[in-house]
Design a protein around this motif. Structure first.
Motif, mmCIF file in Angstrom:
data_model
loop_
_atom_site.group_PDB
_atom_site.id
_atom_site.type_symbol
_atom_site.label_atom_id
_atom_site.label_comp_id
_atom_site.label_asym_id
_atom_site.label_seq_id
_atom_site.Cartn_x
_atom_site.Cartn_y
_atom_site.Cartn_z
ATOM 1 N N VAL A 20 130.866 38.213 45.906
ATOM 2 C CA VAL A 20 131.228 39.227 46.900
ATOM 3 C C VAL A 20 129.957 39.621 47.658
ATOM 4 O O VAL A 20 128.945 39.969 47.044
ATOM 5 N N VAL A 21 130.015 39.511 48.982
ATOM 6 C CA VAL A 21 128.845 39.855 49.802
ATOM 7 C C VAL A 21 129.181 41.077 50.653
ATOM 8 O O VAL A 21 130.165 41.063 51.400
ATOM 9 N N LEU A 22 128.363 42.121 50.526
ATOM 10 C CA LEU A 22 128.532 43.286 51.389
ATOM 11 C C LEU A 22 127.395 43.268 52.407
ATOM 12 O O LEU A 22 126.221 43.258 52.044
ATOM 13 N N VAL A 23 127.780 43.233 53.686
ATOM 14 C CA VAL A 23 126.768 43.144 54.740
ATOM 15 C C VAL A 23 126.381 44.543 55.225
ATOM 16 O O VAL A 23 127.230 45.292 55.727
ATOM 17 N N GLU A 24 125.126 44.871 55.029
ATOM 18 C CA GLU A 24 124.561 46.162 55.458
ATOM 19 C C GLU A 24 125.475 47.339 55.147
ATOM 20 O O GLU A 24 125.828 48.130 56.044
ATOM 21 N N PRO A 25 125.874 47.473 53.877
ATOM 22 C CA PRO A 25 126.711 48.626 53.537
ATOM 23 C C PRO A 25 125.916 49.917 53.774
ATOM 24 O O PRO A 25 124.726 49.979 53.456
ATOM 25 N N GLY A 121 134.130 24.173 40.823
ATOM 26 C CA GLY A 121 132.692 24.405 40.657
ATOM 27 C C GLY A 121 131.965 24.762 41.941
ATOM 28 O O GLY A 121 130.738 24.873 41.956
ATOM 29 N N ASP A 122 132.695 24.946 43.047
ATOM 30 C CA ASP A 122 132.043 25.312 44.309
ATOM 31 C C ASP A 122 131.662 26.793 44.297
ATOM 32 O O ASP A 122 132.286 27.589 43.611
ATOM 33 N N THR A 123 130.645 27.118 45.087
ATOM 34 C CA THR A 123 130.297 28.531 45.241
ATOM 35 C C THR A 123 130.981 29.055 46.505
ATOM 36 O O THR A 123 130.808 28.506 47.590
ATOM 37 N N VAL A 124 131.789 30.076 46.308
ATOM 38 C CA VAL A 124 132.621 30.612 47.391
ATOM 39 C C VAL A 124 132.239 32.072 47.615
ATOM 40 O O VAL A 124 131.955 32.789 46.658
ATOM 41 N N ALA A 125 132.207 32.509 48.873
ATOM 42 C CA ALA A 125 131.832 33.902 49.155
ATOM 43 C C ALA A 125 132.949 34.654 49.867
ATOM 44 O O ALA A 125 133.580 34.117 50.780
ATOM 45 N N LEU A 126 133.164 35.894 49.409
ATOM 46 C CA LEU A 126 134.034 36.832 50.126
ATOM 47 C C LEU A 126 133.103 37.818 50.805
ATOM 48 O O LEU A 126 132.330 38.510 50.141
ATOM 49 N N VAL A 127 133.174 37.887 52.129
ATOM 50 C CA VAL A 127 132.200 38.697 52.869
ATOM 51 C C VAL A 127 132.873 39.935 53.460
ATOM 52 O O VAL A 127 133.942 39.831 54.083
ATOM 53 N N PHE A 128 132.224 41.071 53.278
ATOM 54 C CA PHE A 128 132.741 42.338 53.795
ATOM 55 C C PHE A 128 131.708 42.962 54.717
ATOM 56 O O PHE A 128 130.502 42.840 54.486
ATOM 57 N N GLY A 129 132.209 43.642 55.763
ATOM 58 C CA GLY A 129 131.298 44.136 56.809
ATOM 59 C C GLY A 129 130.882 45.585 56.643
ATOM 60 O O GLY A 129 131.217 46.257 55.663
ATOM 61 N N ARG A 130 130.136 46.041 57.626
ATOM 62 C CA ARG A 130 129.604 47.412 57.639
ATOM 63 C C ARG A 130 130.738 48.419 57.814
ATOM 64 O O ARG A 130 131.701 48.138 58.558
ATOM 65 N N GLU A 131 130.573 49.584 57.200
ATOM 66 C CA GLU A 131 131.618 50.607 57.308
ATOM 67 C C GLU A 131 131.906 50.957 58.771
ATOM 68 O O GLU A 131 133.056 51.107 59.161
#
Ligand code: SAH
Length: 406
Positions: A20-25, A121-131
């Motif tokens: 899980v990636v949070l971008v500039e929370p 076995g892949d690396t998968v990302a869920l990306v979430f943006g700024r509030e």
């Protein structure tokens, strides 16, 4: 009460899951609540791109309510690009329309896309943006899918951590079921965003050189659209290496055969001169350099040699005569040599280096002493009319064949 619901007697579910990636929370509380949601649904890997209030963050710890192992393991990055460099599949969640040609899916479909890839076995990302303003266009551009949760259109934006929990919940439901099967083994694994990024950078740099991105104000959109074309293809690592090679070959001109380079005709000619020069003083034991040079010459045919060889090998009259190109004979290298015929064909370049010309008689004598017959052919004639050259040559070779050999 912090830690409510935590049960230390139960095993913490730690199956492989997406990152899980949070971008500039902007708010530590949201990071904590997101971590809690992740822990609830068996997700452990959190990545943060430049959290606004710095890191670590006390408010995040409070809101995490015991999900500190997720927070403790959080990794920090400067850009989203770096955060997903090792990922081969990226989903960007957004409430807004981004006008990018990518499949838009909901959380359930997202889980269905993620689960088999994680299982493989892949690396998968869920990306979430700024509030405040979500993800930027170029960030969405990095993704393979857009995830938009169906919501009240009049009030479409979820709280960051709540968006995380919806997706995490769908993931957990599906990942625990039998529905997920590992895909068929793949020939080459899917390309990671880092390798893809390197390809994009080279592609864009080359396009920049030819002023492809015009007008300037359209540049950003053009780059995103172009990247999306390749992202939609879901390239493997091998596909990307191939494409990258293609682009660089087109941009730089082909660098020659895979093993060793080729020389331009002029350089190849000079090389021959050098060999002639060098081999003049060569003693018989020093064969290794001659073999290497012969190989180099074989890879760097002159134009006449190329034409001649192609005509000769395509002509049935010469089939079975066992001619070979650039054959070491003692200290010399014959342009075309048939050992069974004991025949050497020399192609004489119009502007051959002096040294080559000067050494010809000595070479011919050396060959004659060893029962080799030497036929010289002018490069200009080959280039002019190779058919005629072969017509003249054919009877001479047959005659040579009839000459009794010792
Ligand atoms: N005002 C922002 C919303 C930010 S909400 C905007 O206009 O984009 C913070 C993050 O939560 C979003 O960047 C997105 O990652 C996620 N999110 C919020 N609502 C969502 C929805 N309806 N569908 C998918 N993701 C959503």
């Amino acid at each position: 009460m912090p830690g409510a619901g935590t049960d230390k007697t139960k095993r913490w579910i730690e199956r492989p899951g997406p990152v899980v990636v949070l971008v500039e929370p902007q708010m530590g509380e949201n990071i904590g609540a997101a971590a809690r949601a992740m822990a609830n649904f068996g997700l452990g890997r959190l990545r943060l791109v430049k959290p606004k209030q710095g890191w670590p963050n006390e408010k995040a710890v409070v809101m995490a309510a015991g999900a500190t192992r997720v927070l403790d393991g959080a990794q920090l990055f400067e850009t989203l690009e770096e955060a997903v460099a090792d990922c081969s599949f990226v989903l960007a969640t957004t409430a807004r329309h981004h006008d990018q040609l990518k499949p838009i899916i909901d959380a359930q479909q997202a889980a269905a896309e993620v689960a088999p890839r994680v299982a493989a076995g892949d690396t998968v990302a869920l990306v979430f943006g700024r509030e405040r303003n979500g993800l930027e266009n170029h960030e969405v551009g990095l993704a393979d899918r857009i995830v938009t949760l169906p919501v009240n259109p009049a009030f479409a934006s979820l709280n960051l951590a709540q968006a995380v929990i919806v997706v995490a919940y769908e993931w957990f439901k599906l990942a625990g079921s039998d529905a997920v099967r590992e895909d068929e083994p793949r020939r080459s694994p899917p390309v990671g965003k880092q390798q893809l990024g390197a390809f994009f950078r080279d592609l864009e740099r080359e396009l920049e050189k030819v002023e492809f991105f015009r007008p300037a104000e359209k540049r950003e959109t053009m780059v995103i659209n172009l990247r999306n074309i390749f992202t939609r293809m879901e390239l493997t690592q091998q596909d990307t290496r191939t494409l990258h090679g293609v682009i660089m070959a087109l941009a730089n001109g082909r660098k020659g055969p895979a093993r060793g380079g080729t020389l331009d005709p002029q350089a190849a000619e000079e090389l021959r001169g050098l060999i002639a020069d060098h081999s003049a003083g060569q003693i018989a034991q020093e064969r290794a350099p001659i073999k290497g040079l012969a190989r180099l010459l074989r890879r760097n045919p002159t134009e006449a040699e190329r034409i001649f060889w192609s005509a000769l090998t395509g002509d049935r009259r010469f089939a079975g005569l066992a001619f070979k190109r650039q054959v070491p004979l003692g200290p010399h290298i014959g342009d075309l040599v048939s050992i069974p015929l004991r025949c050497v064909i020399e192609i004489v370049q119009t502007n051959e280096p002096d040294i080559t010309r000067e050494q010809r008689p000595a070479r011919h004598q050396w060959l004659a002493e060893r029962n080799y017959r030497v036929i010289t052919i002018a490069a200009a004639e080959v280039e002019n009319d190779v058919g005629k050259v072969l017509d003249d040559l054919a009877p001479r070779l047959v005659a040579a064949d009839e000459v009794p050999r010792d």
